[in-house]
Design a protein around this motif. Structure first.
Motif, mmCIF file in Angstrom:
data_model
loop_
_atom_site.group_PDB
_atom_site.id
_atom_site.type_symbol
_atom_site.label_atom_id
_atom_site.label_comp_id
_atom_site.label_asym_id
_atom_site.label_seq_id
_atom_site.Cartn_x
_atom_site.Cartn_y
_atom_site.Cartn_z
ATOM 1 N N SER A 168 77.620 -12.673 -38.036
ATOM 2 C CA SER A 168 77.653 -12.332 -39.464
ATOM 3 C C SER A 168 78.103 -13.523 -40.307
ATOM 4 O O SER A 168 77.610 -13.727 -41.426
ATOM 5 N N THR A 169 79.032 -14.326 -39.780
ATOM 6 C CA THR A 169 79.480 -15.509 -40.525
ATOM 7 C C THR A 169 78.347 -16.502 -40.732
ATOM 8 O O THR A 169 78.133 -17.011 -41.846
ATOM 9 N N TRP A 170 77.596 -16.780 -39.676
ATOM 10 C CA TRP A 170 76.480 -17.707 -39.805
ATOM 11 C C TRP A 170 75.378 -17.148 -40.707
ATOM 12 O O TRP A 170 74.738 -17.891 -41.462
ATOM 13 N N MET A 223 73.949 -18.790 -44.156
ATOM 14 C CA MET A 223 72.523 -18.971 -44.437
ATOM 15 C C MET A 223 72.155 -18.367 -45.792
ATOM 16 O O MET A 223 71.332 -18.917 -46.533
ATOM 17 N N ASN A 224 72.744 -17.233 -46.110
ATOM 18 C CA ASN A 224 72.475 -16.625 -47.409
ATOM 19 C C ASN A 224 72.893 -17.539 -48.551
ATOM 20 O O ASN A 224 72.158 -17.700 -49.546
ATOM 21 N N VAL A 225 74.055 -18.163 -48.423
ATOM 22 C CA VAL A 225 74.525 -19.077 -49.477
ATOM 23 C C VAL A 225 73.678 -20.352 -49.516
ATOM 24 O O VAL A 225 73.355 -20.874 -50.594
ATOM 25 N N ALA A 226 73.288 -20.856 -48.353
ATOM 26 C CA ALA A 226 72.555 -22.127 -48.300
ATOM 27 C C ALA A 226 71.123 -21.994 -48.795
ATOM 28 O O ALA A 226 70.605 -22.902 -49.459
ATOM 29 N N SER A 268 67.211 -15.878 -47.716
ATOM 30 C CA SER A 268 68.575 -15.590 -48.143
ATOM 31 C C SER A 268 68.856 -14.088 -48.122
ATOM 32 O O SER A 268 69.878 -13.630 -47.599
ATOM 33 N N THR A 269 67.951 -13.308 -48.680
ATOM 34 C CA THR A 269 68.163 -11.858 -48.742
ATOM 35 C C THR A 269 68.144 -11.234 -47.359
ATOM 36 O O THR A 269 68.991 -10.380 -47.032
ATOM 37 N N ASN A 270 67.203 -11.645 -46.538
ATOM 38 C CA ASN A 270 67.110 -11.081 -45.192
ATOM 39 C C ASN A 270 68.338 -11.408 -44.347
ATOM 40 O O ASN A 270 68.826 -10.556 -43.589
ATOM 41 N N SER A 271 68.836 -12.622 -44.467
ATOM 42 C CA SER A 271 70.031 -12.978 -43.694
ATOM 43 C C SER A 271 71.249 -12.177 -44.149
ATOM 44 O O SER A 271 72.058 -11.733 -43.321
ATOM 45 N N ALA A 272 71.376 -11.945 -45.454
ATOM 46 C CA ALA A 272 72.513 -11.158 -45.950
ATOM 47 C C ALA A 272 72.418 -9.703 -45.499
ATOM 48 O O ALA A 272 73.414 -9.102 -45.080
ATOM 49 N N LEU A 273 71.228 -9.122 -45.575
ATOM 50 C CA LEU A 273 71.066 -7.727 -45.134
ATOM 51 C C LEU A 273 71.266 -7.594 -43.633
ATOM 52 O O LEU A 273 71.809 -6.584 -43.151
ATOM 53 N N MET A 274 70.856 -8.600 -42.878
ATOM 54 C CA MET A 274 71.095 -8.560 -41.440
ATOM 55 C C MET A 274 72.585 -8.652 -41.128
ATOM 56 O O MET A 274 73.102 -7.963 -40.237
ATOM 57 N N ALA A 275 73.301 -9.511 -41.884
ATOM 58 C CA ALA A 275 74.746 -9.605 -41.691
ATOM 59 C C ALA A 275 75.433 -8.287 -42.016
ATOM 60 O O ALA A 275 76.344 -7.840 -41.292
ATOM 61 N N SER A 276 75.020 -7.646 -43.100
ATOM 62 C CA SER A 276 75.621 -6.351 -43.440
ATOM 63 C C SER A 276 75.284 -5.282 -42.403
ATOM 64 O O SER A 276 76.106 -4.403 -42.127
#
Length: 406
Positions: free
Chosen positions: A255-257, A261-264, A281-289
């Motif tokens: 989730s940290t990585w 990725m979402n920020v980068a 960005s959106t996909n990485s954030a939703l995957m982290a959540s």
């Protein structure tokens, strides 16, 4: 005997003058004079050619003949058209500070999401209250955004009506030529017919319905919201058991990585016309959540956190971009609110304290954020003096591509 010796001497002299291996005493004078005459002739030819070149104007063209060699370089005019940093736009401190607020807003949003997850995971706050307040804020932001869209449509309609009145007031040959075609089109069809592959109406708008396009878009938005709500209710049990066989350490690292990725990869430079944020960005954030929600104790927690992540990472960036385009003061006020909230939440989460830790976090976090913005802006301004981009007529031409045809 004397006659024979004289004949022999003459024969030797004649043979010495004819033989190229032997030189007569007069040959030295003859060769020096010839070489001097030849060098004088060459100097005259060079002077004439130089004079002709001076009279002729050198051009950097190869498709016609010039009195210059192919590798000729005109030292006097070679650097006349040299340009150093022709497209350089000097940065200003406060403009850079204003532009950096876009990055600060997104980072603060990510920090708020992380602190909210920690608070839900440690059962310090109720997930239902979190998603309720977030849904209320999303609804108010949508109402505000819909008001802006209605204003833009009204302005565009007034502009079209004004142009139509102007064209009717100033008839010309083109308007007269189009009158017959418009009458035939109106008589045969009665309404506008879209061309294949292009529709004059916005998406989710049916021209056959009696509702206005704005009301149809509102109905489509409500349908999408209900669909997301129902889909999350059905998927919550599956998401809860999604990473049951994975250790918590792997979940935290993953989730940290993903949030990094979402920020980068977030699209910080897109304008207000962007429909959705960048997909990576959106996909990485939703995957982290999603992987974080799988560590929560119940399906209610999973549903609330997933819905909150969709509102933060999917819908909130659209409102921020529109607010930045419409109101600068509102954009700055939202930045201050996000920074203070994120700073207080970080200190309260790390220390486990209450109101005192929250206030201390607001003071220290806001001050450090402002200092970081200022230092980065001055650093970027200082780096601009090292820019050295040289342009000249020898560079290839850059084509200007029109992305929109009027």
């Amino acid at each position: 005997m004397h006659a024979a010796s004289t004949a022999t001497t003459r024969a030797d002299a004649s043979s010495s003058t004819l033989d190229p291996k032997f030189l007569a005493p007069g040959d030295a004078f003859f060769n020096s004079a010839a070489s001097a005459a030849l060098s004088a002739r060459q100097r005259k030819q060079r002077a004439r050619s130089t004079e002709r070149r001076r009279k002729a104007q050198f051009k950097k063209l190869l498709w016609f003949k010039q009195p210059f060699p192919d590798n000729y370089t005109d030292e006097k005019t070679f650097l006349d058209h040299l340009q150093r940093n022709p497209r350089l736009q000097p940065y200003e401190f406060w403009s850079l500070m204003t532009d950096s607020t876009v990055i600060v807003q997104h980072v603060a949003s990510v920090v708020i999401f992380c602190c909210t997850f920690v608070a839900i995971y440690t059962e310090r706050v109720s997930p239902v209250s979190v998603v309720s307040w977030a849904s209320l804020g999303t609804f108010l932001a949508w109402v505000w955004w819909d008001y802006w869209m209605a204003q833009e449509e009204a302005k565009s309609a007034k502009k079209v009506a004004h142009e139509t009145q102007k064209n009717e007031g100033e008839p010309n040959s083109h308007a007269a030529g189009f009158e017959g075609a418009e009458e035939m089109e109106g008589a045969s069809v009665g309404k506008e017919q879209p061309t294949p592959g292009h529709s004059p109406y916005p998406p989710n708008v049916d021209p056959t319905l009696s509702w206005s396009p704005r009301n149809q878009q509102r109905l489509a938005t409500a349908r999408s919201a209900v669909l997301i709500f129902v889909a999350l209710l059905g998927l919550s049990p599956i998401l809860k058991s999604l990473t049951r066989s994975t250790t918590s350490d792997s979940i935290w690292a993953m989730s940290t990585w993903l949030l990094f990725m979402n920020v980068a990869f977030f699209d910080y430079g897109s304008g207000s016309n962007a429909y959705l944020p960048a997909s990576i960005s959106t996909n990485s954030a939703l995957m982290a959540s999603t992987v974080l929600a799988s560590r929560l104790p119940s399906t209610t927690h999973v549903f609330c956190l997933t819905l909150f992540s969709i509102e933060v990472f999917g819908l909130f960036p659209l409102f921020r971009r529109q607010l930045r385009a419409k109101s600068r003061n509102g954009h700055l006020a939202l930045t201050v609110a996000l920074v203070t909230t994120a700073s207080g939440a970080v200190f309260a989460t790390l220390t486990g304290g209450g109101r005192g830790a929250w206030i201390a976090g607001i003071i220290l976090g806001s001050t450090s954020t402002f200092l970081c913005m200022g230092v980065c802006s001055w650093w970027l301004i200082g780096l601009q003096k090292y820019k050295n981009e040289i342009h000249g007529p020898w560079d290839p031409a850059r084509p200007i591509i029109r992305m929109r045809w009027d």
